[in-house]
Design a protein around this motif. Structure first.
Motif, PDB file in Angstrom:
ATOM      1  N   SER A  50      17.778  25.861  27.605  1.00  0.00           N
ATOM      2  CA  SER A  50      16.650  26.044  28.520  1.00  0.00           C
ATOM      3  C   SER A  50      15.552  25.030  28.232  1.00  0.00           C
ATOM      4  O   SER A  50      15.001  24.414  29.143  1.00  0.00           O
ATOM      5  N   ASP A  51      15.243  24.841  26.961  1.00  0.00           N
ATOM      6  CA  ASP A  51      14.213  23.866  26.564  1.00  0.00           C
ATOM      7  C   ASP A  51      14.611  22.451  26.961  1.00  0.00           C
ATOM      8  O   ASP A  51      13.779  21.669  27.415  1.00  0.00           O
ATOM      9  N   ILE A  52      15.882  22.104  26.796  1.00  0.00           N
ATOM     10  CA  ILE A  52      16.365  20.775  27.170  1.00  0.00           C
ATOM     11  C   ILE A  52      16.210  20.581  28.674  1.00  0.00           C
ATOM     12  O   ILE A  52      15.693  19.554  29.134  1.00  0.00           O
ATOM     13  N   GLU A  53      16.653  21.550  29.454  1.00  0.00           N
ATOM     14  CA  GLU A  53      16.590  21.430  30.904  1.00  0.00           C
ATOM     15  C   GLU A  53      15.155  21.339  31.409  1.00  0.00           C
ATOM     16  O   GLU A  53      14.889  20.687  32.415  1.00  0.00           O
ATOM     17  N   ARG A  54      14.245  21.975  30.730  1.00  0.00           N
ATOM     18  CA  ARG A  54      12.837  21.946  31.154  1.00  0.00           C
ATOM     19  C   ARG A  54      12.073  20.796  30.507  1.00  0.00           C
ATOM     20  O   ARG A  54      10.867  20.652  30.735  1.00  0.00           O
ATOM     21  N   SER A  55      12.758  19.982  29.723  1.00  0.00           N
ATOM     22  CA  SER A  55      12.144  18.827  29.050  1.00  0.00           C
ATOM     23  C   SER A  55      10.917  19.241  28.245  1.00  0.00           C
ATOM     24  O   SER A  55       9.892  18.564  28.244  1.00  0.00           O
ATOM     25  N   ARG A  56      11.046  20.363  27.547  1.00  0.00           N
ATOM     26  CA  ARG A  56       9.930  20.881  26.745  1.00  0.00           C
ATOM     27  C   ARG A  56       9.518  19.873  25.688  1.00  0.00           C
ATOM     28  O   ARG A  56      10.350  19.185  25.112  1.00  0.00           O
ATOM     29  N   GLU A  57       8.247  19.805  25.433  1.00  0.00           N
ATOM     30  CA  GLU A  57       7.708  18.857  24.454  1.00  0.00           C
ATOM     31  C   GLU A  57       8.279  19.059  23.058  1.00  0.00           C
ATOM     32  O   GLU A  57       8.369  18.119  22.283  1.00  0.00           O
ATOM     33  N   THR A  58       8.643  20.275  22.750  1.00  0.00           N
ATOM     34  CA  THR A  58       9.103  20.584  21.397  1.00  0.00           C
ATOM     35  C   THR A  58      10.583  20.304  21.197  1.00  0.00           C
ATOM     36  O   THR A  58      11.067  20.382  20.072  1.00  0.00           O
ATOM     37  N   VAL A  59      11.307  19.980  22.271  1.00  0.00           N
ATOM     38  CA  VAL A  59      12.755  19.817  22.133  1.00  0.00           C
ATOM     39  C   VAL A  59      13.096  18.387  21.703  1.00  0.00           C
ATOM     40  O   VAL A  59      12.539  17.421  22.192  1.00  0.00           O
ATOM     41  N   ASN A  60      13.995  18.305  20.732  1.00  0.00           N
ATOM     42  CA  ASN A  60      14.490  17.030  20.237  1.00  0.00           C
ATOM     43  C   ASN A  60      15.921  17.283  19.751  1.00  0.00           C
ATOM     44  O   ASN A  60      16.165  17.413  18.556  1.00  0.00           O
ATOM     45  N   PRO A  61      16.873  17.390  20.706  1.00  0.00           N
ATOM     46  CA  PRO A  61      18.238  17.750  20.322  1.00  0.00           C
ATOM     47  C   PRO A  61      18.884  16.700  19.428  1.00  0.00           C
ATOM     48  O   PRO A  61      18.619  15.503  19.564  1.00  0.00           O
ATOM     49  N   THR A  62      19.725  17.168  18.541  1.00  0.00           N
ATOM     50  CA  THR A  62      20.436  16.266  17.642  1.00  0.00           C
ATOM     51  C   THR A  62      21.561  15.563  18.396  1.00  0.00           C
ATOM     52  O   THR A  62      21.975  15.981  19.485  1.00  0.00           O
ATOM     53  N   LEU A  63      22.082  14.520  17.794  1.00  0.00           N
ATOM     54  CA  LEU A  63      23.229  13.822  18.363  1.00  0.00           C
ATOM     55  C   LEU A  63      24.409  14.782  18.471  1.00  0.00           C
ATOM     56  O   LEU A  63      25.147  14.767  19.458  1.00  0.00           O
ATOM     57  N   GLU A  64      24.570  15.650  17.506  1.00  0.00           N
ATOM     58  CA  GLU A  64      25.648  16.638  17.553  1.00  0.00           C
ATOM     59  C   GLU A  64      25.503  17.537  18.781  1.00  0.00           C
ATOM     60  O   GLU A  64      26.479  17.806  19.485  1.00  0.00           O
ATOM     61  N   THR A  65      24.282  17.980  19.067  1.00  0.00           N
ATOM     62  CA  THR A  65      24.043  18.816  20.246  1.00  0.00           C
ATOM     63  C   THR A  65      24.373  18.052  21.518  1.00  0.00           C
ATOM     64  O   THR A  65      25.007  18.591  22.430  1.00  0.00           O
ATOM     65  N   LEU A  66      23.960  16.790  21.586  1.00  0.00           N
ATOM     66  CA  LEU A  66      24.265  15.978  22.768  1.00  0.00           C
ATOM     67  C   LEU A  66      25.771  15.828  22.946  1.00  0.00           C
ATOM     68  O   LEU A  66      26.278  15.926  24.070  1.00  0.00           O
ATOM     69  N   CYS A  67      26.485  15.619  21.849  1.00  0.00           N
ATOM     70  CA  CYS A  67      27.945  15.487  21.917  1.00  0.00           C
ATOM     71  C   CYS A  67      28.592  16.791  22.377  1.00  0.00           C
ATOM     72  O   CYS A  67      29.540  16.779  23.175  1.00  0.00           O
ATOM     73  N   ARG A  68      28.093  17.906  21.897  1.00  0.00           N
ATOM     74  CA  ARG A  68      28.634  19.211  22.309  1.00  0.00           C
ATOM     75  C   ARG A  68      28.396  19.455  23.804  1.00  0.00           C
ATOM     76  O   ARG A  68      29.278  19.916  24.513  1.00  0.00           O
ATOM     77  N   LEU A  69      27.180  19.138  24.273  1.00  0.00           N
ATOM     78  CA  LEU A  69      26.871  19.311  25.685  1.00  0.00           C
ATOM     79  C   LEU A  69      27.728  18.388  26.550  1.00  0.00           C
ATOM     80  O   LEU A  69      28.269  18.814  27.574  1.00  0.00           O
ATOM     81  N   ALA A  70      27.862  17.143  26.129  1.00  0.00           N
ATOM     82  CA  ALA A  70      28.657  16.184  26.893  1.00  0.00           C
ATOM     83  C   ALA A  70      30.106  16.659  26.998  1.00  0.00           C
ATOM     84  O   ALA A  70      30.699  16.631  28.079  1.00  0.00           O
ATOM     85  N   ALA A  71      30.670  17.106  25.903  1.00  0.00           N
ATOM     86  CA  ALA A  71      32.059  17.587  25.915  1.00  0.00           C
ATOM     87  C   ALA A  71      32.205  18.800  26.827  1.00  0.00           C
ATOM     88  O   ALA A  71      33.158  18.887  27.612  1.00  0.00           O
ATOM     89  N   ALA A  72      31.267  19.721  26.749  1.00  0.00           N
ATOM     90  CA  ALA A  72      31.335  20.926  27.578  1.00  0.00           C
ATOM     91  C   ALA A  72      31.190  20.598  29.064  1.00  0.00           C
ATOM     92  O   ALA A  72      31.767  21.270  29.913  1.00  0.00           O
ATOM     93  N   LEU A  73      30.428  19.549  29.367  1.00  0.00           N
ATOM     94  CA  LEU A  73      30.227  19.134  30.751  1.00  0.00           C
ATOM     95  C   LEU A  73      31.247  18.087  31.204  1.00  0.00           C
ATOM     96  O   LEU A  73      31.203  17.630  32.341  1.00  0.00           O
ATOM     97  N   LYS A  74      32.124  17.701  30.290  1.00  0.00           N
ATOM     98  CA  LYS A  74      33.190  16.722  30.567  1.00  0.00           C
ATOM     99  C   LYS A  74      32.637  15.372  31.019  1.00  0.00           C
ATOM    100  O   LYS A  74      33.105  14.777  31.990  1.00  0.00           O
ATOM    101  N   VAL A  75      31.610  14.926  30.299  1.00  0.00           N
ATOM    102  CA  VAL A  75      31.032  13.601  30.509  1.00  0.00           C
ATOM    103  C   VAL A  75      30.820  12.979  29.135  1.00  0.00           C
ATOM    104  O   VAL A  75      31.003  13.647  28.115  1.00  0.00           O
ATOM    105  N   ASP A  76      30.436  11.707  29.098  1.00  0.00           N
ATOM    106  CA  ASP A  76      30.108  11.128  27.801  1.00  0.00           C
ATOM    107  C   ASP A  76      28.598  11.219  27.577  1.00  0.00           C
ATOM    108  O   ASP A  76      27.830  11.507  28.503  1.00  0.00           O
ATOM    109  N   VAL A  77      28.191  11.008  26.360  1.00  0.00           N
ATOM    110  CA  VAL A  77      26.784  11.141  25.992  1.00  0.00           C
ATOM    111  C   VAL A  77      25.919  10.175  26.799  1.00  0.00           C
ATOM    112  O   VAL A  77      24.811  10.522  27.212  1.00  0.00           O
ATOM    113  N   ILE A  78      26.430   8.982  27.050  1.00  0.00           N
ATOM    114  CA  ILE A  78      25.673   7.996  27.811  1.00  0.00           C
ATOM    115  C   ILE A  78      25.303   8.553  29.185  1.00  0.00           C
ATOM    116  O   ILE A  78      24.206   8.320  29.688  1.00  0.00           O
TER     117      ILE A  78
END
Length: 87
Positions: A50-78
């Protein structure tokens, strides 16, 4: 600003917004709720998504989180960090 806090560069703010917009768009295109995507991405907290989608000021996802999201969405991190083509 506290002693250990650093000012974020403008590019960080832009990428945070692009990331949030892309995750929201891709999640909706996939027909997933936030809870479903959080589960598919094995995120410990749905609130992080939710914080990521709302671009909250406090959010700073890790590379691991980005990789997990990309895999779940079937896209690459780029793709998560790229502005969609306006064609």
């Amino acid at each position: 600003m506290g002693r250990n806090e650093k000012k974020q560069p403008p590019s960080f703010l832009r990428y945070r917004k692009v990331l949030g917009d892309n995750v929201l768009r891709l999640r909706e295109e996939a027909g997933l709720s936030q809870a479903e995507l959080a589960e598919k991405a094995d995120l410990k907290r749905q609130a992080l998504l939710s914080d990521i989608e709302r671009s909250r000021e406090t959010v700073n996802p890790t590379l691991e989180t980005l990789c997990r999201l990309a895999a779940a969405l079937k896209v690459d991190v780029i793709t998560l960090l790229s502005r969609p083509d306006k064609s």
